[in-house]
Write an enzyme that holds these catalytic residues in place. Structure first.
Site, mmCIF file in Angstrom:
data_model
loop_
_atom_site.group_PDB
_atom_site.id
_atom_site.type_symbol
_atom_site.label_atom_id
_atom_site.label_comp_id
_atom_site.label_asym_id
_atom_site.label_seq_id
_atom_site.Cartn_x
_atom_site.Cartn_y
_atom_site.Cartn_z
ATOM 1 N N TYR A 69 0.835 -1.212 0.000
ATOM 2 C CA TYR A 69 0.000 0.000 0.000
ATOM 3 C C TYR A 69 0.867 1.258 0.000
ATOM 4 C CZ TYR A 69 -4.418 -2.386 0.124
ATOM 5 O OH TYR A 69 -5.510 -3.149 -0.248
ATOM 6 N N GLN A 103 -15.407 2.900 -6.711
ATOM 7 C CA GLN A 103 -14.727 1.730 -6.142
ATOM 8 C C GLN A 103 -13.246 2.035 -5.955
ATOM 9 O OE1 GLN A 103 -16.381 -2.143 -8.163
ATOM 10 N NE2 GLN A 103 -16.476 -0.467 -9.648
ATOM 11 N N HIS A 121 -14.983 1.739 -1.456
ATOM 12 C CA HIS A 121 -13.881 0.854 -1.045
ATOM 13 C C HIS A 121 -12.836 1.588 -0.224
ATOM 14 C CE1 HIS A 121 -14.817 -2.261 -4.442
ATOM 15 N NE2 HIS A 121 -15.717 -2.233 -3.497
ATOM 16 N N CYS A 129 -6.570 2.322 12.743
ATOM 17 C CA CYS A 129 -6.099 1.261 13.650
ATOM 18 C C CYS A 129 -6.852 -0.016 13.284
ATOM 19 C CB CYS A 129 -6.406 1.636 15.106
ATOM 20 S SG CYS A 129 -6.181 0.246 16.240
ATOM 21 N N CYS A 148 -0.543 1.183 16.541
ATOM 22 C CA CYS A 148 -1.458 2.249 16.972
ATOM 23 C C CYS A 148 -0.922 2.886 18.260
ATOM 24 C CB CYS A 148 -2.838 1.658 17.222
ATOM 25 S SG CYS A 148 -3.986 2.832 17.962
ATOM 26 N N PRO A 215 -13.956 0.831 -22.864
ATOM 27 C CA PRO A 215 -13.505 0.381 -24.190
ATOM 28 C C PRO A 215 -13.817 -1.099 -24.449
ATOM 29 C CG PRO A 215 -11.705 1.445 -22.968
ATOM 30 C CD PRO A 215 -12.835 1.266 -22.023
ATOM 31 N N ALA A 232 -12.648 6.656 -20.898
ATOM 32 C CA ALA A 232 -13.530 7.546 -20.131
ATOM 33 C C ALA A 232 -13.224 9.019 -20.375
ATOM 34 C CB ALA A 232 -13.378 7.230 -18.640
HETATM 35 P P1 OAD Z 1 -10.930 -3.622 -13.045
HETATM 36 O O1 OAD Z 1 -9.451 -3.567 -13.212
HETATM 37 O O2 OAD Z 1 -11.613 -4.897 -12.667
HETATM 38 O O3 OAD Z 1 -11.643 -3.146 -14.399
HETATM 39 C C1 OAD Z 1 -11.203 -1.973 -15.019
HETATM 40 C C2 OAD Z 1 -12.158 -1.714 -16.169
HETATM 41 O O4 OAD Z 1 -11.799 -0.471 -16.742
HETATM 42 C C3 OAD Z 1 -12.070 -2.776 -17.271
HETATM 43 O O5 OAD Z 1 -13.375 -3.171 -17.628
HETATM 44 C C4 OAD Z 1 -11.388 -2.017 -18.428
HETATM 45 O O6 OAD Z 1 -11.905 -2.436 -19.694
HETATM 46 C C5 OAD Z 1 -11.810 -0.605 -18.150
HETATM 47 N N1 OAD Z 1 -10.896 0.412 -18.665
HETATM 48 C C6 OAD Z 1 -9.565 0.325 -18.885
HETATM 49 N N2 OAD Z 1 -9.089 1.509 -19.347
HETATM 50 C C7 OAD Z 1 -10.157 2.364 -19.396
HETATM 51 C C8 OAD Z 1 -10.326 3.721 -19.776
HETATM 52 N N3 OAD Z 1 -9.294 4.463 -20.201
HETATM 53 N N4 OAD Z 1 -11.569 4.260 -19.692
HETATM 54 C C9 OAD Z 1 -12.625 3.518 -19.269
HETATM 55 N N5 OAD Z 1 -12.531 2.221 -18.885
HETATM 56 C C10 OAD Z 1 -11.306 1.661 -18.963
HETATM 57 O O7 OAD Z 1 -11.287 -2.491 -11.992
HETATM 58 P P2 OAD Z 1 -12.642 -2.354 -11.185
HETATM 59 O O8 OAD Z 1 -13.816 -2.709 -12.004
HETATM 60 O O9 OAD Z 1 -12.619 -1.004 -10.552
HETATM 61 O O10 OAD Z 1 -11.856 -4.189 -5.193
HETATM 62 O O11 OAD Z 1 -12.461 -3.444 -10.031
HETATM 63 C C11 OAD Z 1 -13.483 -3.463 -9.036
HETATM 64 C C12 OAD Z 1 -12.843 -3.871 -7.757
HETATM 65 O O12 OAD Z 1 -12.114 -5.094 -7.955
HETATM 66 C C13 OAD Z 1 -11.808 -2.902 -7.238
HETATM 67 O O13 OAD Z 1 -12.369 -1.854 -6.502
HETATM 68 C C14 OAD Z 1 -11.022 -3.813 -6.321
HETATM 69 C C15 OAD Z 1 -10.858 -4.959 -7.269
HETATM 70 O O14 OAD Z 1 -10.615 -6.130 -6.649
HETATM 71 C C16 OAD Z 1 -11.240 -4.243 -3.954
HETATM 72 O O15 OAD Z 1 -10.073 -3.951 -3.828
HETATM 73 C C17 OAD Z 1 -12.128 -4.658 -2.847
#
Ligand code: OAD
Length: 247
Positions: A69, A103, A121, A129, A148, A215, A232
């Site tokens: 992190y 997210q 998230h 802590c 902590c 995309p 986006a």
């Molecule tokens: P992902 O990495 O699963 O998906 C990213 C999405 O963004 C994919 O569908 C890509 O096609 C799309 N993408 C890539 N480049 C892009 C752009 N320039 N414009 C628009 N879209 C684009 O990420 P999340 O869906 O956010 O959870 O993942 C959801 C959750 O899964 C995260 O919050 C995390 C992960 O595990 C936790 O950590 C609890």
């Protein structure tokens, strides 16, 4: 090439009293923040987020999770919001009611000027802590992770790990706003991780027009009324520009 925005979508946005948005890692990709589906790089390339972002991983090796992190905080600290973040911040000021559920834990929506942001998230820049779950400042504390100063338990990032519950109030508000929305935008998310991925369905059940900005196709694509198959930054800038030209 500016993304093509269907006229009917501009009409729907103009008539919308309430707009709700869900964003995922894709909206930060153009800022240089790798998505979860991107391969991890550098010394983290042999790890998967699923193996690090869990309470079990933290119990097993708190130092490894803390260092991961710290690397992500540094990465995020070095990037800027992009046109997609800025377009959503502008849209918030243009429509009567606007809710942005994200997210992402990178804080880029707030840095772009968005106000009504629901961080489903958490936020990687905040530390809590691990026992009291209260915000603690790690500045100047020794140890990876530091302990902590109040109770001695390890500090941890204020983010939701796999298997952990989302902040109840933030998610319930996001659900309510999705249900009440006239227009729902799902931007840059693979729509795979619950319960966030259920928000577009809540919007559909409330009769909203649902738009996917990605995309690539996702499990939401067959249910969306419109799909903008563009990055986006391009799609959201074009949508906001077309909206402003139409009023
Ligand atoms: P992902 O990495 O699963 O998906 C990213 C999405 O963004 C994919 O569908 C890509 O096609 C799309 N993408 C890539 N480049 C892009 C752009 N320039 N414009 C628009 N879209 C684009 O990420 P999340 O869906 O956010 O959870 O993942 C959801 C959750 O899964 C995260 O919050 C995390 C992960 O595990 C936790 O950590 C609890």
């Amino acid at each position: 090439m500016a993304a093509e925005v269907p006229q009917v979508l501009i009409e729907a946005l103009r008539e919308a009293r309430s707009v709700a948005v869900l964003t995922g890692a894709g909206i930060s990709a153009e800022s240089g923040v790798p998505t979860f589906r991107d391969a991890q790089t550098g010394l983290w390339e042999h790890y998967r987020p699923e193996d690090l972002a869990t309470p079990e991983a933290f119990d097993r090796d708190p130092g490894l999770v803390w260092r991961w992190y710290a690397w992500r905080r540094e990465l995020v600290g070095g990037v800027e919001p992009n046109a997609g973040h800025r377009a959503l911040a502008e849209l918030e000021s243009l429509v009567p009611r606007f809710t942005l559920a994200t997210q992402n834990v990178d804080g880029l929506h707030r840095r772009a000027g968005s106000h009504n942001v629901l961080e489903l998230h958490g936020d990687i820049s905040r530390t809590i802590c691990s026992r009291e779950r209260l915000t603690r400042d790690p500045e100047g504390l020794e140890g990876e992770p530091p302990s902590c100063p109040e109770c001695g338990a390890y500090l941890r990032p204020d983010v939701v790990w796999f298997g952990e519950a989302l902040p109840v109030e933030a998610f319930e508000t996001a659900q309510e706003e999705a249900r009440e929305s006239d227009l729902f935008l799902s931007v840059g998310t693979s729509s795979l991780v619950q319960p966030a991925a259920s928000l577009p369905q809540a919007a559909l059940s409330g009769g909203a027009t649902v738009v996917e900005v990605n995309p690539e196709p996702t499990p939401l694509t067959p249910h969306a009324d419109y799909t903008l198959r563009s990055p986006a930054g391009e799609a959201l800038s074009a949508l906001v520009a077309a909206y402003k030209n139409s009023v």
